[in-house]
Write an enzyme that holds these catalytic residues in place. Structure first.
Site, PDB file in Angstrom:
ATOM      1  N   THR A 120      -1.982 -27.197   0.110  1.00  0.00           N
ATOM      2  CA  THR A 120      -1.559 -27.586  -1.237  1.00  0.00           C
ATOM      3  C   THR A 120      -0.249 -28.351  -1.218  1.00  0.00           C
ATOM      4  O   THR A 120       0.573 -28.172  -0.306  1.00  0.00           O
ATOM      5  CB  THR A 120      -1.405 -26.303  -2.093  1.00  0.00           C
ATOM      6  OG1 THR A 120      -0.756 -26.629  -3.321  1.00  0.00           O
ATOM      7  CG2 THR A 120      -0.543 -25.250  -1.388  1.00  0.00           C
ATOM      8  N   GLU A 122       2.049 -27.649  -3.131  1.00  0.00           N
ATOM      9  CA  GLU A 122       3.096 -26.699  -3.523  1.00  0.00           C
ATOM     10  C   GLU A 122       3.988 -26.300  -2.357  1.00  0.00           C
ATOM     11  O   GLU A 122       5.064 -25.738  -2.572  1.00  0.00           O
ATOM     12  CB  GLU A 122       2.473 -25.440  -4.129  1.00  0.00           C
ATOM     13  CG  GLU A 122       1.759 -25.722  -5.419  1.00  0.00           C
ATOM     14  CD  GLU A 122       1.381 -24.467  -6.177  1.00  0.00           C
ATOM     15  OE1 GLU A 122       1.987 -23.409  -5.942  1.00  0.00           O
ATOM     16  OE2 GLU A 122       0.464 -24.561  -6.999  1.00  0.00           O
TER      17      GLU A 122
HETATM   18  P1  NAD Z   1     -10.469 -19.868  -5.410  1.00  0.00           P
HETATM   19  O1  NAD Z   1      -9.551 -18.729  -5.679  1.00  0.00           O
HETATM   20  O2  NAD Z   1     -11.323 -20.400  -6.496  1.00  0.00           O
HETATM   21  O3  NAD Z   1     -11.450 -19.506  -4.200  1.00  0.00           O
HETATM   22  C1  NAD Z   1     -11.010 -18.803  -3.072  1.00  0.00           C
HETATM   23  C2  NAD Z   1     -12.235 -18.237  -2.358  1.00  0.00           C
HETATM   24  O4  NAD Z   1     -11.781 -17.553  -1.168  1.00  0.00           O
HETATM   25  C3  NAD Z   1     -13.012 -17.201  -3.188  1.00  0.00           C
HETATM   26  O5  NAD Z   1     -14.387 -17.439  -3.091  1.00  0.00           O
HETATM   27  C4  NAD Z   1     -12.639 -15.876  -2.543  1.00  0.00           C
HETATM   28  O6  NAD Z   1     -13.660 -14.878  -2.659  1.00  0.00           O
HETATM   29  C5  NAD Z   1     -12.422 -16.291  -1.097  1.00  0.00           C
HETATM   30  N1  NAD Z   1     -11.542 -15.372  -0.375  1.00  0.00           N
HETATM   31  C6  NAD Z   1     -10.369 -14.832  -0.807  1.00  0.00           C
HETATM   32  N2  NAD Z   1      -9.869 -13.993   0.131  1.00  0.00           N
HETATM   33  C7  NAD Z   1     -10.736 -14.025   1.179  1.00  0.00           C
HETATM   34  C8  NAD Z   1     -10.766 -13.395   2.453  1.00  0.00           C
HETATM   35  N3  NAD Z   1      -9.794 -12.546   2.838  1.00  0.00           N
HETATM   36  N4  NAD Z   1     -11.806 -13.661   3.277  1.00  0.00           N
HETATM   37  C9  NAD Z   1     -12.795 -14.506   2.907  1.00  0.00           C
HETATM   38  N5  NAD Z   1     -12.830 -15.116   1.716  1.00  0.00           N
HETATM   39  C10 NAD Z   1     -11.803 -14.888   0.860  1.00  0.00           C
HETATM   40  O7  NAD Z   1      -9.527 -21.011  -4.802  1.00  0.00           O
HETATM   41  P2  NAD Z   1      -9.663 -22.593  -4.852  1.00  0.00           P
HETATM   42  O8  NAD Z   1      -8.936 -23.098  -6.030  1.00  0.00           O
HETATM   43  O9  NAD Z   1     -11.071 -22.974  -4.624  1.00  0.00           O
HETATM   44  O10 NAD Z   1      -8.793 -22.979  -3.569  1.00  0.00           O
HETATM   45  C11 NAD Z   1      -9.406 -23.170  -2.297  1.00  0.00           C
HETATM   46  C12 NAD Z   1      -8.356 -23.644  -1.307  1.00  0.00           C
HETATM   47  O11 NAD Z   1      -7.780 -24.861  -1.758  1.00  0.00           O
HETATM   48  C13 NAD Z   1      -7.188 -22.683  -1.127  1.00  0.00           C
HETATM   49  O12 NAD Z   1      -6.837 -22.677   0.235  1.00  0.00           O
HETATM   50  C14 NAD Z   1      -6.077 -23.281  -1.974  1.00  0.00           C
HETATM   51  O13 NAD Z   1      -4.813 -22.930  -1.474  1.00  0.00           O
HETATM   52  C15 NAD Z   1      -6.368 -24.755  -1.799  1.00  0.00           C
HETATM   53  N6  NAD Z   1      -5.907 -25.656  -2.872  1.00  0.00           N
HETATM   54  C16 NAD Z   1      -6.271 -25.416  -4.156  1.00  0.00           C
HETATM   55  C17 NAD Z   1      -5.886 -26.317  -5.157  1.00  0.00           C
HETATM   56  C18 NAD Z   1      -6.299 -26.111  -6.602  1.00  0.00           C
HETATM   57  O14 NAD Z   1      -5.870 -26.870  -7.459  1.00  0.00           O
HETATM   58  N7  NAD Z   1      -7.146 -25.144  -6.927  1.00  0.00           N
HETATM   59  C19 NAD Z   1      -5.117 -27.424  -4.821  1.00  0.00           C
HETATM   60  C20 NAD Z   1      -4.750 -27.631  -3.484  1.00  0.00           C
HETATM   61  C21 NAD Z   1      -5.170 -26.743  -2.517  1.00  0.00           C
HETATM   62  O1  TDX Z   2      -2.305 -20.429 -19.333  1.00  0.00           O
HETATM   63  C1  TDX Z   2      -1.609 -21.194 -18.646  1.00  0.00           C
HETATM   64  N1  TDX Z   2      -0.689 -21.991 -19.267  1.00  0.00           N
HETATM   65  C2  TDX Z   2       0.121 -22.852 -18.605  1.00  0.00           C
HETATM   66  O2  TDX Z   2       0.943 -23.555 -19.224  1.00  0.00           O
HETATM   67  C3  TDX Z   2      -1.754 -21.292 -17.218  1.00  0.00           C
HETATM   68  C4  TDX Z   2      -2.752 -20.437 -16.489  1.00  0.00           C
HETATM   69  C5  TDX Z   2      -0.945 -22.188 -16.546  1.00  0.00           C
HETATM   70  N2  TDX Z   2      -0.034 -22.939 -17.207  1.00  0.00           N
HETATM   71  C6  TDX Z   2       0.771 -23.945 -16.474  1.00  0.00           C
HETATM   72  C7  TDX Z   2       1.395 -23.478 -15.172  1.00  0.00           C
HETATM   73  C8  TDX Z   2       1.383 -24.745 -14.331  1.00  0.00           C
HETATM   74  O3  TDX Z   2       2.518 -25.557 -14.665  1.00  0.00           O
HETATM   75  O4  TDX Z   2      -0.164 -24.962 -16.085  1.00  0.00           O
HETATM   76  C9  TDX Z   2       0.134 -25.486 -14.791  1.00  0.00           C
HETATM   77  C10 TDX Z   2      -1.059 -25.287 -13.884  1.00  0.00           C
HETATM   78  O5  TDX Z   2      -1.194 -23.896 -13.644  1.00  0.00           O
HETATM   79  P1  TDX Z   2      -2.263 -23.292 -12.610  1.00  0.00           P
HETATM   80  O6  TDX Z   2      -3.637 -23.695 -13.014  1.00  0.00           O
HETATM   81  O7  TDX Z   2      -1.967 -21.833 -12.447  1.00  0.00           O
HETATM   82  O8  TDX Z   2      -1.941 -24.120 -11.289  1.00  0.00           O
HETATM   83  P2  TDX Z   2      -0.637 -24.252 -10.344  1.00  0.00           P
HETATM   84  O9  TDX Z   2       0.249 -23.084 -10.445  1.00  0.00           O
HETATM   85  O10 TDX Z   2      -0.071 -25.625 -10.559  1.00  0.00           O
HETATM   86  O11 TDX Z   2      -1.380 -24.181  -8.891  1.00  0.00           O
HETATM   87  C11 TDX Z   2      -2.631 -24.871  -8.695  1.00  0.00           C
HETATM   88  O12 TDX Z   2      -2.447 -26.075  -7.992  1.00  0.00           O
HETATM   89  C12 TDX Z   2      -2.081 -25.991  -6.650  1.00  0.00           C
HETATM   90  C13 TDX Z   2      -3.634 -23.987  -7.947  1.00  0.00           C
HETATM   91  O13 TDX Z   2      -3.813 -22.777  -8.661  1.00  0.00           O
HETATM   92  C14 TDX Z   2      -3.182 -23.731  -6.557  1.00  0.00           C
HETATM   93  O14 TDX Z   2      -4.166 -22.989  -5.834  1.00  0.00           O
HETATM   94  C15 TDX Z   2      -2.969 -25.044  -5.872  1.00  0.00           C
HETATM   95  O15 TDX Z   2      -2.410 -24.826  -4.606  1.00  0.00           O
END
Ligand code: NAD
Ligand code: TDX
Length: 334
Positions: A120, A122
């Site tokens: 990420t 972050e």
């Molecule tokens: P998510 O929480 O939707 O999915 C995570 C998955 O991992 C789930 O299916 C969960 O059951 C599984 N999991 C959790 N712990 C586990 C364990 N110990 N063993 C096996 N499986 C396990 O997350 P996401 O948003 O799909 O994120 C996926 C990846 O992408 C993460 O590594 C996250 O850091 C990265 N990422 C997410 C974002 C975003 O915006 N969501 C952005 C950049 C990077």
């Molecule tokens: O109800 C809400 N209201 C609000 O204002 C929630 C849930 C979040 N927020 C704000 C917090 C953040 O500034 O919105 C922004 C986005 O929040 P999240 O969806 O929790 O994302 P963020 O914390 O930015 O992290 C996401 O992006 C990077 C993913 O959850 C991470 O897994 C990824 O690494």
């Protein structure tokens, strides 16, 4: 090619599995997922007959070892992924994100398997709103939350395994994803489903925080680009020039859903809330030729809202418990 996808029942991982089956007919996909609150077989609905789904923990070497041994490539999505949860209880973040990554790296090293690490933006901390700079591959690590610190630590493990053991690994650090099958705890699905159940969207603090949005399919295409053409040991930043303030995102969600764009609540801010993320993806674009397919955030967001409208059976079971958890720490501000 045999692809082991960890976290393939979560948001980005399940979309990766679908896209892989669509675009790579020869791929044999195994999903390893612990099926935490964030994972569900429902996210693989319609493709389950073409995937081997193994329920297990990435931090459990006995489970991981034979699966990695049998794979040509490991794509590691599994993680505890929500910042708010990491503030309430950091412990599973350390276990899954650090010990889980370590366990996979050791197996990949033993069996000389190609490894790709999903991370990420972050890990770079945050930027001021008026900072002309964006994150690049050279930005120093400065994570703020237990979640981002655990992801930063996992990135460092991967880099060390490349240098010390010659592991064939690449990393990608992506900005905020949106799209179908994202858990209702996350910002966009929370607001969309709030409107669908007749609740007002909830904005943290002053709402001027900026996130850099990318459609999940564009992220996953970037992952395949790095797998196909990336240089071993390198990090690639993934982003689609999608910076927008949270306040503007909520107003756009409300407008696209036919509601008054001001009909939202301000709620308690997140502790340590990062101000702004912004990615400069020039290396991925110029070196590897990737570019996003979604032309505007508005277009992708409208499609995402439609998905939530038509898939209430997928999100409804988690909605009430998620909001009950938020109610313990968040109050509507006057
Ligand atoms: P998510 O929480 O939707 O999915 C995570 C998955 O991992 C789930 O299916 C969960 O059951 C599984 N999991 C959790 N712990 C586990 C364990 N110990 N063993 C096996 N499986 C396990 O997350 P996401 O948003 O799909 O994120 C996926 C990846 O992408 C993460 O590594 C996250 O850091 C990265 N990422 C997410 C974002 C975003 O915006 N969501 C952005 C950049 C990077
Ligand atoms: O109800 C809400 N209201 C609000 O204002 C929630 C849930 C979040 N927020 C704000 C917090 C953040 O500034 O919105 C922004 C986005 O929040 P999240 O969806 O929790 O994302 P963020 O914390 O930015 O992290 C996401 O992006 C990077 C993913 O959850 C991470 O897994 C990824 O690494």
């Amino acid at each position: 090619m045999k692809v082991l996808v960890t976290g393939g029942a979560g948001f980005i991982g399940s979309n990766f599995v679908r896209r892989t089956l669509e675009t790579r007919p020869g791929a044999e996909v195994t999903v390893l997922d612990a099926m935490t609150y964030a994972g569900s077989a429902g996210s693989l609905d319609g493709v389950l007959d073409r995937v081997r789904l193994v329920e297990g923990d990435v931090a459990d070497a006995a489970v991981v070892e034979p699966l990695v041994a049998d794979a040509d490539v490991v794509v590691h999505f599994a993680a505890e992924s929500h910042n708010d949860n990491s503030l309430a209880d950091p412990s599973p973040f350390v276990r899954t994100n650090l010990v889980g990554t370590f366990t996979l790296l050791e197996a990949a090293r033993r069996h000389d398997v190609r490894y790709h690490h999903i991370s990420t933006d972050e890990v770079y901390g945050d930027l001021e709103l008026d900072d002309p700079k964006r994150f690049t591959e050279d930005t120093p690590y400065a994570p703020s939350s237990p979640y981002s610190a655990s992801k930063a630590g996992s990135d460092h493990l991967v880099r060390a395994w490349v240098r010390s053991f010659g592991l064939r690994a690449t990393l990608s650090n992506c900005s905020n994803n949106y799209g179908p099958r994202q858990h209702v705890e996350k910002f966009i699905p929370r607001q969309v489903t709030n409107v669908l159940v007749g609740e007002r969207p909830k904005l943290y603090g002053d709402g001027l925080n900026v996130r850099d949005w990318i459609h999940v399919d564009d992220h996953n295409d970037a992952v395949w680009t790095v797998l196909d053409h990336g240089r071993i040991g390198e990090t690639y930043l993934v982003g689609a020039d999608g910076e927008m303030s949270n306040r503007d995102v909520i107003a756009l969600v409300l407008e696209l859903m036919g509601e008054d764009p001001d009909a939202y609540d301000h709620v308690t801010d997140r502790a340590g809330h990062d101000r702004r993320y912004a990615i400069e993806a020039g290396k991925l674009r110029q070196e590897l030729g990737w570019c996003p397919r979604y032309e505007t955030f508005r277009e992708g967001l409208a499609a995402t809202i439609d998905w939530y409208r038509t898939h209430e059976d997928w999100w409804r079971p988690a909605k009430e418990a998620t909001e009950a958890k938020y109610a313990l720490t968040q109050q509507v501000l006057a």
